[in-house]
Scaffold this active site. Structure first.
Site, PDB file in Angstrom:
ATOM      1  N   GLU A 119      15.478  -0.242  12.821  1.00  0.00           N
ATOM      2  CA  GLU A 119      15.453   1.120  12.902  1.00  0.00           C
ATOM      3  C   GLU A 119      15.569   1.747  14.245  1.00  0.00           C
ATOM      4  OE1 GLU A 119      12.739   2.377   9.160  1.00  0.00           O
ATOM      5  OE2 GLU A 119      11.658   1.222  10.464  1.00  0.00           O
ATOM      6  N   GLU A 139      10.471  -4.704   4.767  1.00  0.00           N
ATOM      7  CA  GLU A 139       9.138  -4.069   4.383  1.00  0.00           C
ATOM      8  C   GLU A 139       8.710  -4.593   3.190  1.00  0.00           C
ATOM      9  OE1 GLU A 139      10.630  -1.941   8.071  1.00  0.00           O
ATOM     10  OE2 GLU A 139      11.430  -2.925   6.336  1.00  0.00           O
TER      11      GLU A 139
END
Length: 261
Positions: A119, A139
């Site tokens: 990210e 995740e």
């Protein structure tokens, strides 16, 4: 200069028109902590005022890792309210600040760029990688979702099908696939050459008219906003104790007894 704890986990160095932000938490594969996010925020604040800086390079001083993501040891024990108050809000704000710097930014990726590390790279304008790099948003494998803009920025880069392939399966892709999918713009054959190539690209951009470059960046990014704050807020609210109290009081036909977070 250093912009984190002692020893510094994040460094900012300005050399003429090129600024370099270096992740320097090598013992933890540059796993991101709140102090590192605060340091990145401070670096972005300084760069916003640095009118002589024309390009920002983001790299790592670890030979095998760009960034392993957010430090799960710090965010794992948090309650949903604490997670929202600290990690999620700060990460979104700081990564957005990086993404909207006036100057174009280039991520030099070698080794792993996982979770929050990917990210972070996605918040840059360009990404250059070496062949041994790998990219993932894992995740879901730990019961979480990408929380710092990854689903939105990744989808805009590689499309929803490929983004779902990575996010829903926690799939890791290599540098060749990342190049084919448009996640990175170049793959450079060796780590020493990666640094040289990124510096070359930074110099190319720095030689262009700074006002034109910055305006062009803003024009391209006009349609890139709109992270779904409403969806995130709705999911968070449902996870909090007051949501259960609201449901229970409604079923019991009694006034709700809401508590402070």
């Amino acid at each position: 200069m250093s912009l984190s704890q002692d020893p510094p986990a994040l460094r900012l160095h300005v050399d003429g028109p090129i600024a370099r932000i270096t992740l320097a938490r090598a013992d933890k594969l540059n796993a991101l902590t709140l102090p590192m996010l605060q340091a990145l925020d401070a670096a972005c604040e300084q760069l916003e005022r640095a009118h002589g800086v024309r390009v920002v390079v983001l790299d790592s001083d670890h030979p095998q890792a760009f960034c392993a993501g957010a430090d799960i040891g710090q965010w794992g024990p948090l309650t949903p309210a604490q997670m929202w108050r600290s990690w999620t809000r700060m990460g979104h704000r700081v990564f957005h600040r990086l993404a909207t710097l006036p100057q174009p930014s280039i991520a030099a990726v070698h080794g792993m760029a996982l979770g929050g590390g990917l990210e972070l790279a996605l918040a840059c304008d360009l990404r250059v990688a070496e062949p041994g790099s790998s990219f993932a948003l894992p995740e879901a494998s730990v019961g979480a979702v990408p929380g710092w803009g990854g689903t939105q920025r990744l989808t805009r880069l590689i499309g929803p099908g490929r983004a779902k392939h990575m996010v829903l399966r926690s799939a890791r892709i290599d540098a060749a696939t990342a190049l084919d999918w448009g996640l990175v713009q170049e793959v450079v054959e060796a780590a020493p050459l990666l640094s040289a190539r990124v510096h070359e690209l930074a110099q190319e951009v720095a030689q262009r008219a700074p006002e034109a470059v910055q305006l062009a960046k803003q024009l391209i990014d006009i349609e890139a906003g709109g992270l779904s704050a409403e969806t995130m807020a709705a999911g968070l609210a449902q996870a909090l104790p007051n949501a259960r109290e609201g449901t229970e009081s409604f079923k019991a036909k009694r006034p709700a007894r809401f508590t402070d977070l």
